[in-house]
Design an enzyme around this catalytic site. Structure first.
Site, PDB file in Angstrom:
ATOM      1  N   TRP A  26     -82.942  48.437   9.208  1.00 49.23           N
ATOM      2  CA  TRP A  26     -84.369  48.457   9.513  1.00 49.23           C
ATOM      3  C   TRP A  26     -85.205  49.331   8.602  1.00 49.23           C
ATOM      4  O   TRP A  26     -86.419  49.208   8.576  1.00 49.23           O
ATOM      5  CB  TRP A  26     -84.552  48.908  10.954  1.00 49.23           C
ATOM      6  N   TYR A  53     -77.771  45.625   5.350  1.00 54.18           N
ATOM      7  CA  TYR A  53     -78.514  45.297   6.561  1.00 54.18           C
ATOM      8  C   TYR A  53     -79.128  46.549   7.169  1.00 54.18           C
ATOM      9  O   TYR A  53     -78.486  47.599   7.216  1.00 54.18           O
ATOM     10  CB  TYR A  53     -77.578  44.658   7.594  1.00 54.18           C
TER      11      TYR A  53
END
Ligand SMILES: Nc1nc2c(c(=O)[nH]1)N[C@H]1C(S)=C(S)[C@@H](COP(=O)(O)OP(=O)(O)OC[C@H]3O[C@@H](n4cnc5c(=O)[nH]c(N)nc54)[C@H](O)[C@@H]3O)O[C@H]1N2
Ligand SMILES: Nc1nc2c(c(=O)[nH]1)N[C@H]1C(S)=C(S)[C@@H](COP(=O)(O)OP(=O)(O)OC[C@H]3O[C@@H](n4cnc5c(=O)[nH]c(N)nc54)[C@H](O)[C@@H]3O)O[C@H]1N2
Ligand SMILES: [Mo]
Length: 747
Positions: A116, A114
């Protein structure tokens, strides 16, 4: 390949910039000429592209290199690394993947990864990792996000989709022309509107709020922080106890019901289950009326204020905004369900400028009027492994192989994980209760990280594969969430031996004889042209003509035209609910959900409800405070925390914490002092800032400081040493960082 007759461009989640280069080095970024409100965040990268924090060569943790997989995992984060060549690194990774696959199966690899990463349609680290792993049999994956897991799982049961309604949020233009009262649970934080996933051309949130204000819209900021709504709009500020918004919304709903102010014709036509909900609301079900006085006791606002707000909401054209932060708390499903119910009772959903919106200014794209374009992305392939976790259950996964968990109506088991791989995310930033995570992190045989800087993730890995930043590779910024398409130019050569993630996986794919499956015979540039060409074909069906690749490269950027009409969420459903039903079992807004009720969860029954959070001021000891660890205004999460923009805000090295002056005086603490924030899970240091614009009993410390443990204490001020790690409910299992009690003392 790059045109030289225009200035170089780069794009990031926080904006687009022109890049200045001299002697093969980036010397400065300049704000993009199209951006009326550029973000300072981008400038933080220039000074840290090179230097001691940069990873320049593949690295292997000493004991792991000497003893092999499974050696001294408890030394992760403390031990030295040994530099190796790419050839050696690729072979170590390939051999280890083969060992784990053969001895334990592909589900023993956890690569939810997970995070960005960076903007750019092709060099998206997670897509590269997943495509590669799917070529060799897949991995255990993760579902949902840290941003809004609770909403992402509950709202589809109520409205048919959550993300769909994020993309079609009623635009700021429509709010300016048709809204009178904007009630913002969690505010409209402009600091967060700097960001848009995948790249941003022009920042619009400030102008959106200002235009609404100029058009006469009045704002109510319901938040522990006054600064969650820009000063210029002179918002009314209500500061309930954190994590009590569901109770406040129920109190508002009860007032509407008690005074006959609900829009019954809307409820009858567009919703289902209102009657069953009213049995709870008026106390027929449990003997407790959820009236304004009841809510006042829980959220510590005057009952009259609640009643008055309910009446004004019913008497005005009202927009309700529910911030995503309200999901990152215990029972974070409820404020979204209660907020939707409240909006349904007001009966304005689907009309211009009113109804409900999820997280105005949580990102730049909420309320940004734009076409939804289905651009192509780098294909990830199929993951044959069905095992998954709700993303925030990662520590449970590592701690408890074979353990059972509930999720959205079903029960599953955690697989036994031997190898963990992260590329483009930082669990030592995003996860809660880091001291507990660190113990679980010692268990897997092998941890691999693709990173460009020596943050806590890189330091806690066994094999570190050094990757490039966007300035060292070319890409396309092309996101359905933003109208600007930008050629991301390669400004400089990769630093040291860094490789982009695609090239990293090519190398390992070669060592594992899956090179052709991974690349399909295309070079990186050919893949980018492929993404462009497929996208061009797709969007031409909607009457949007993109230039060919070469002219795009020559011009450097373009803006997709804005739609003629401003977006109005649920307008079609409002116009004709029979022809345009919602994707719920009833086709309507489910104020009561038989599906969720059928799951039989105590912590998420069939209608919106107030449930006491794990930690909140209502259960606090006298000297405990509620800690809000919100998004940092000077960076994105942990990214560029080591750069000058972030550092400028903390000259003494530790993250600032904001406290009400009365709370500081009670503890004999003063402005500028280094304090220790602590609870049973751990501690962090912070520099005290006193400010009366925060609710009494609440402290605020931004996330993002790099985890730097000294025992159980983070020296830099990472609040995730303190936050609880528990699922929001059996339904969504979302993270609950914002429900956290702490004490603060002098360090
Ligand atoms: N206490 C608390 N915790 C929170 C939150 C909160 O409100 N409070 N918010 C949560 C939320 S909403 C989120 S979304 C998460 C965010 O958590 P993350 O998304 O995990 O945080 P980032 O710091 O953005 O991590 C991205 C990482 O990718 C690396 N990176 C950048 N570009 C590249 C690349 O091209 N390739 C590779 N391989 N790596 C790259 C960066 O160096 C960085 O380490 O945090 C969550 N955690
Ligand atoms: N500059 C910058 N912008 C970002 C990010 C970043 O790291 N940096 N991260 C991006 C990401 S990944 C995401 S998911 C979004 C997240 O967007 P949000 O979820 O909106 O982010 P937060 O800053 O955690 O919360 C917004 C505000 O909600 C308030 N709040 C917290 N708890 C409560 C509560 O219980 N009740 C009420 N009424 N208010 C409360 C806090 O005061 C806080 O400032 O932001 C995005 N934007
Ligand atoms: Mo997020």
């Amino acid at each position: 390949m790059k045109p030289t007759d225009r200035d170089l461009l780069t794009s990031s989640h926080w904006g687009t910039y022109r890049v200045e280069v001299a002697d093969g080095r980036v010397t400065a970024l300049r704000d993009f000429e199209e951006d009326p409100d550029p973000s300072p965040i981008g400038h933080g990268i220039v000074d840290v592209l090179e230097g001691p924090t940069r990873i320049t060569t593949p690295m292997v943790r000493k004991s792991w290199l000497e003893g092999g997989p499974g050696t001294a995992g408890e030394k992760r984060g403390e031990e030295d690394f040994v530099a190796v060549t790419w050839e050696v690194a690729n072979k170590l990774v390939a051999d280890e993947l083969n060992r784990v696959r053969q001895d334990f199966g592909n589900q023993a690899i956890y690569a939810g990864s997970y995070g960005w990463a960076s903007a750019g349609r092709f060099h998206h680290a997670q897509s590269q990792l997943k495509r590669f792993l799917n070529c060799i049999g897949g991995c255990t994956s993760s579902k949902n996000t840290y941003s809004f897991a609770a909403a992402e799982v509950v709202v589809p049961h109520i409205l048919g989709t959550f993300r769909g309604f994020l993309d079609t949020a009623t635009s700021w233009e429509s709010i300016a022309s048709d809204c009178e009262l904007f009630v913002a649970f969690g505010g409209v934080p402009l600091k967060n509107g700097q960001i848009s996933q995948g790249g941003t051309g022009a920042h619009v949130q400030r102008a959106g709020v200002s235009a609404a204000r100029d058009a006469g819209v009045r704002f109510v900021n319901i938040s522990p922080l006054r600064s969650d709504l820009m000063e210029e709009v002179e918002a009314e500020w209500l500061a309930p106890r954190p994590s009590t918004d569901a109770a406040l919304m129920l109190g508002l709903a009860h007032t509407l019901l008690a005074e006959g102010l609900q829009e019954q014709t809307f409820l009858d036509r567009y919703t289902t289950g209102f009657d069953r909900f009213t049995r709870y609301l008026n106390g027929a079900a449990d003997g407790i009326a959820k009236n304004a006085a009841w809510a006042a006791d829980i959220c510590a606002l005057p009952a009259d204020t609640i009643r008055d707000l309910a009446r004004r909401m019913a008497g005005s054209r009202t927009m309700i905004s529910v911030a995503w932060s309200l999901t990152r708390q215990d029972h974070g499903e409820q404020p979204f369900w209660a907020g939707i119910t409240l909006a349904a009772m007001l009966g304005q959903m689907g009309l211009p400028g009113t109804g409900i919106g999820f997280g105005y200014s949580a990102m730049n794209n909420i309320g940004l009027n734009r076409h939804q374009l289905d651009f192509a992305s780098f294909p990830q392939g199929e993951n044959p492994v069905k095992d998954f976790i709700p993303v925030a259950r990662v520590t449970d996964l590592l701690e408890n192989p074979g353990g059972q968990f509930d999720y959205d109506g079903q029960s599953y088991a955690y697989p036994d994980i031997r190898l963990v791989w992260w590329a483009g995310g930082n669990p030592f930033h995003h996860h809660q209760d880091l001291n507990r995570m660190r113990l679980a992190w010692a268990k897997p045989d092998t941890i691999i990280a693709n990173e460009w800087c020596w943050n806590a993730l890189a330091k806690h890995a066994d094999i570190v594969l050094p990757c490039t930043t966007p300035l060292e590779r070319s890409d396309i910024a092309m996101s359905p969430k933003d109208p600007y398409l930008v050629a991301m130019d390669q400004a400089i050569k990769p630093i040291g031996q860094a490789r982009d993630d695609h090239q990293i996986f090519r190398g390992i794919a070669t060592a594992m004889a899956v090179h052709d499956a991974f690349t399909e015979g295309r070079s990186a540039e050919e893949w980018q042209r492929w993404i462009w060409d497929v996208s061009r074909q797709r969007v031409s069906q909607f009457g949007i003509e993109l230039p060919n690749w070469d002219s795009f490269q020559k011009d450097g950027w373009l803006k997709v035209p804005t739609p003629d009409k401003p977006e109005i969420m649920m307008a079609d459903f409002r116009k004709d609910p029979d022809a345009n039903p919602l994707a719920t079992p009833s086709g309507k807004i489910e104020i009561f959900s038989d599906t969720i009720s059928g799951f039989d969860y105590d912590d998420c029954p069939g209608h919106p409800i107030w449930l006491e959070p794990l930690e909140w001021l209502g259960s606090a000891e006298p000297d405990q405070l509620h800690m809000i660890s919100n998004q940092p205004r000077n960076k994105l999460h942990s990214q560029l925390d080591h750069g000058p923009v972030s550092r400028a805000d903390r000259p003494r090295g530790v993250e600032p914490v904001t406290m009400h002056p009365e709370d500081a005086a009670k503890r004999d603490l003063h402005e500028g002092q280094i304090v220790r924030i602590h609870n049973k899970r751990g501690a962090c240091l912070a520099e005290l800032r006193t400010n009366a614009d925060i609710r009494l009993g609440v402290i605020q410390i931004a996330t993002g400081a790099w985890f730097d443990p000294d025992g159980d204490t983070c020296r830099n001020g990472n609040p995730n040493t303190l936050t609880p790690d528990k699922g929001s409910s059996s339904l969504a299992q979302g993270p609950i960082a914002h429900s956290c009690l702490v004490k603060v003392s002098s360090a």
